[in-house]
Design a protein around this motif. Structure first.
Motif, short mmCIF file in Angstrom:
data_model
loop_
_atom_site.label_atom_id
_atom_site.label_comp_id
_atom_site.label_asym_id
_atom_site.label_seq_id
_atom_site.Cartn_x
_atom_site.Cartn_y
_atom_site.Cartn_z
N LEU A 1 5.44 -7.36 0.56
CA LEU A 1 4.62 -6.16 0.65
C LEU A 1 5.46 -4.90 0.74
CD1 LEU A 1 1.73 -7.28 3.05
CD2 LEU A 1 1.65 -6.96 0.56
N LEU A 2 6.55 -4.94 1.49
CA LEU A 2 7.40 -3.76 1.62
C LEU A 2 8.04 -3.38 0.28
CD1 LEU A 2 9.09 -4.48 5.05
CD2 LEU A 2 7.38 -2.72 4.56
N THR A 3 8.10 -4.34 -0.62
CA THR A 3 8.61 -4.08 -1.97
C THR A 3 7.49 -3.70 -2.92
OG1 THR A 3 10.39 -5.68 -1.55
CG2 THR A 3 9.99 -5.05 -3.85
N ALA A 4 6.40 -4.46 -2.88
CA ALA A 4 5.30 -4.24 -3.83
C ALA A 4 4.59 -2.92 -3.57
CB ALA A 4 4.31 -5.39 -3.73
N VAL A 5 4.42 -2.54 -2.30
CA VAL A 5 3.69 -1.31 -2.00
C VAL A 5 4.40 -0.08 -2.56
CG1 VAL A 5 3.02 0.21 -0.07
CG2 VAL A 5 2.41 -2.21 -0.02
N THR A 10 -0.68 3.19 5.83
CA THR A 10 -0.40 4.61 5.63
C THR A 10 0.00 4.90 4.19
OG1 THR A 10 1.87 4.27 6.42
CG2 THR A 10 0.24 5.03 8.03
N ARG A 11 0.77 4.02 3.57
CA ARG A 11 1.19 4.23 2.17
C ARG A 11 0.01 4.08 1.22
NH1 ARG A 11 4.88 4.11 6.23
NH2 ARG A 11 6.98 4.55 5.46
N LEU A 12 -0.79 3.05 1.44
CA LEU A 12 -1.94 2.84 0.56
C LEU A 12 -2.95 3.97 0.69
CD1 LEU A 12 -2.55 -1.00 1.14
CD2 LEU A 12 -1.46 0.06 -0.85
N ARG A 13 -3.18 4.40 1.92
CA ARG A 13 -4.17 5.46 2.14
C ARG A 13 -3.71 6.77 1.53
NH1 ARG A 13 -6.83 6.99 8.03
NH2 ARG A 13 -8.46 8.37 7.22
N ALA A 14 -2.45 7.12 1.70
CA ALA A 14 -1.93 8.37 1.15
C ALA A 14 -2.02 8.40 -0.37
CB ALA A 14 -0.48 8.59 1.61
N ALA A 15 -1.85 7.23 -0.98
CA ALA A 15 -1.91 7.14 -2.44
C ALA A 15 -3.32 6.87 -2.94
CB ALA A 15 -0.97 6.04 -2.93
N ASN A 16 -4.28 6.78 -2.03
CA ASN A 16 -5.68 6.46 -2.38
C ASN A 16 -5.75 5.15 -3.18
OD1 ASN A 16 -8.46 6.94 -2.27
ND2 ASN A 16 -8.46 7.99 -4.24
N ASN A 17 -4.95 4.20 -2.76
CA ASN A 17 -4.90 2.90 -3.43
C ASN A 17 -5.96 1.99 -2.80
OD1 ASN A 17 -4.10 0.09 -3.99
ND2 ASN A 17 -2.31 1.00 -4.95
N THR A 18 -7.18 2.09 -3.31
CA THR A 18 -8.28 1.33 -2.72
C THR A 18 -8.23 -0.15 -3.08
OG1 THR A 18 -9.68 1.90 -4.61
CG2 THR A 18 -9.77 3.35 -2.69
N ARG A 19 -7.60 -0.48 -4.19
CA ARG A 19 -7.58 -1.88 -4.65
C ARG A 19 -6.91 -2.80 -3.64
NH1 ARG A 19 -4.19 -4.57 -9.65
NH2 ARG A 19 -5.62 -6.30 -10.06
N ASN A 20 -5.94 -2.28 -2.90
CA ASN A 20 -5.16 -3.13 -2.00
C ASN A 20 -5.40 -2.83 -0.52
OD1 ASN A 20 -3.50 -4.65 -4.00
ND2 ASN A 20 -2.86 -2.58 -4.56
N ARG A 21 -6.48 -2.09 -0.22
CA ARG A 21 -6.72 -1.76 1.18
C ARG A 21 -7.15 -2.96 2.01
NH1 ARG A 21 -9.45 4.28 1.62
NH2 ARG A 21 -7.65 5.41 0.78
N PHE A 22 -7.49 -4.06 1.36
CA PHE A 22 -7.82 -5.26 2.12
C PHE A 22 -6.58 -5.84 2.81
CE2 PHE A 22 -6.08 -7.11 -1.70
CZ PHE A 22 -5.54 -8.32 -1.30
N ILE A 23 -5.39 -5.51 2.30
CA ILE A 23 -4.17 -6.13 2.82
C ILE A 23 -3.90 -5.76 4.27
CG2 ILE A 23 -1.66 -6.22 2.56
CD1 ILE A 23 -2.08 -6.28 -0.46
N PRO A 24 -3.93 -4.47 4.66
CA PRO A 24 -3.74 -4.17 6.09
C PRO A 24 -4.80 -4.83 6.98
CG PRO A 24 -3.55 -2.17 4.78
CD PRO A 24 -4.04 -3.24 3.86
N ARG A 25 -6.02 -4.96 6.46
CA ARG A 25 -7.06 -5.63 7.24
C ARG A 25 -6.74 -7.11 7.42
NH1 ARG A 25 -11.47 -2.80 3.36
NH2 ARG A 25 -11.24 -0.66 4.16
N LEU A 26 -6.22 -7.72 6.37
CA LEU A 26 -5.84 -9.12 6.48
C LEU A 26 -4.69 -9.28 7.47
CD1 LEU A 26 -5.68 -11.73 3.69
CD2 LEU A 26 -3.66 -11.44 5.13
#
Length: 396
Positions: A78-82, A135-151
């Motif tokens: 994740l630290l690489t893919a994000v 924080t990275r996903l939210r700043a980029a408005n990357n909704t497709r992967n927002r399930f990941i922090p929840r998981l």
């Protein structure tokens, strides 16, 4: 949000190569831990000798394979893919070293120190990782992967539940949270595998015919999580068996459309397909547990070793090659490492079969040796790769 900072062209990256991107230290730590933890567990199991007052025995083994090894691979991935998904900088240098130490400290202390003490350190890692990713996903408005922090948050709660149950502070079998964590990890594999395995296959084998079912792709991850977690509830046996059998068929249908047979001569591909095929196979074995045809451990170990072990070692190699600027080609060492992981799954599965119970101890030892051997082979080739700069001179 910190954006990726690139100096003027040709300016060397002065950071230690091992700390330039998340996959480097976490993949190294994950492989090293996987190689060492299994002999350590076998020694405990067959000698009955426990080194201290911490977490030991079966509880340590199950917990550390999930929240130790697998979580380290997830963190590195994740630290690489994000960074690729969002264009945002993920921790490097000292910040990355701090995350690694936060993961490593509980691994070193758990068998020896009081569980309460090491649990405090262990319970910090997943929430911090989830915050970094969110924080990275939210700043980029990357909704497709927002399930990941929840998981990741759900995994953190399950880790907490394990410790509370182990300490007797929660009226729950301590293995239930770990089984639930495995089910969530398999669900993550279903999502990420569905994205990358067909595309990697198509890119490597132009002209291959593949089949995709949009409705299945949309609903299968949630259905997978629901049915697998339902296995942990006191539901009627016929319902669990029927649901598992149906889910196994859907996953088999899905992966059968990705061109698995055409990948048989490409190790980097067949290991991905082989790992995913273990998902429907493992779920099918779970379907045989309620009617007492097979023990539940048969399905759990195939999901843990065959699916999770196979898919994670596939990513340990592919990511390390691709993100260090090397060709995506697997040599004899990788091929042998992949075979070792699947042989470990086969031996552990055989050990659960009643008809082969007489060879149980030998099968357990073989499974452990194959597992450790696979990761030792990985380390032989990839320690120099993970610890050196990209061969193309780029950052990362």
């Amino acid at each position: 949000m910190m954006l990726i900072h690139l100096d003027e062209p040709g300016t060397p990256d002065t950071r230690l190569p091992l700390l330039r991107l998340g996959f480097r230290p976490f993949y190294l730590l994950a492989a090293l831990f996987a190689a060492v933890a299994m002999p350590w567990w076998l020694w405990q199991r067959f000698t009955g000798t426990y080194p201290g007052q911490g977490l030991n025995g079966m509880a340590w083994h199950a917990h550390e394979m999930i929240f130790g090894y697998v979580v380290a691979v997830i963190a590195g991935f994740l630290l690489t893919a994000v960074r690729n998904w969002t264009g945002a900088e993920t921790p490097t240098g000292r910040a990355l070293a701090g995350l690694c130490l936060l993961w490593l400290l509980p691994r070193l202390l758990l068998p020896f120190a009081p569980v309460v003490l090491t649990a405090l350190a262990d319970l910090l890692f997943l929430p911090i990782l989830a915050w970094v990713i969110r924080t990275r996903l939210r700043a980029a408005n990357n909704t497709r992967n927002r399930f990941i922090p929840r998981l990741l948050g759900a995994l953190a709660l399950l880790n907490l539940s394990f410790y509370l149950a182990h300490l007797g502070w929660l009226p729950l079998n301590e293995f239930t949270p770990m089984e639930a964590a495995l089910m969530l990890i398999v669900t993550l594999e279903v999502v990420i595998g569905g994205r990358i395995i067909p595309s990697f296959t198509k890119n490597a084998l132009p002209g291959i015919t593949q089949r995709h079912t949009p409705a299945l792709e949309r609903h299968l991850p949630l259905l997978t999580a629901t049915i697998l977690l339902g296995n942990l509830l006191p539901l009627p046996a016929w319902l669990i068996t029927s649901a598992d059998a149906l889910l196994a068929l859907m996953h088999a249908y899905r992966v059968s459309g990705w061109g698995s047979w055409a990948c048989r001569k490409s190790p980097l591909l067949w290991v991905l397909h082989g790992g995913y095929w273990c998902i429907p196979a493992g779920i099918a074995l779970l379907a045989l547990a309620p009617p007492d045809i097979l023990p539940r451990l048969a399905g759990l170990h195939l999901l843990a070793i065959g699916a999770t072990g196979g898919l994670t070692i596939a990513m340990l190699t592919r990511t390390a090659l691709g993100h260090t600027g090397r060709p995506l080609r697997a040599g004899p060492l990788e091929h042998l490492a992949y075979l070792c992981i699947f042989l470990a799954a086969a031996c552990r599965l055989l050990a659960t079969l009643p008809v082969l119970s007489g060879a149980y101890q030998a099968e357990i030892w073989l499974a452990g040796l194959f597992w450790s051997g696979g990761f030792l082979l990985y380390l032989i080739k990839y320690v120099p790769i993970l610890g050196s700069a990209r061969v193309d001179g780029k950052a990362g």
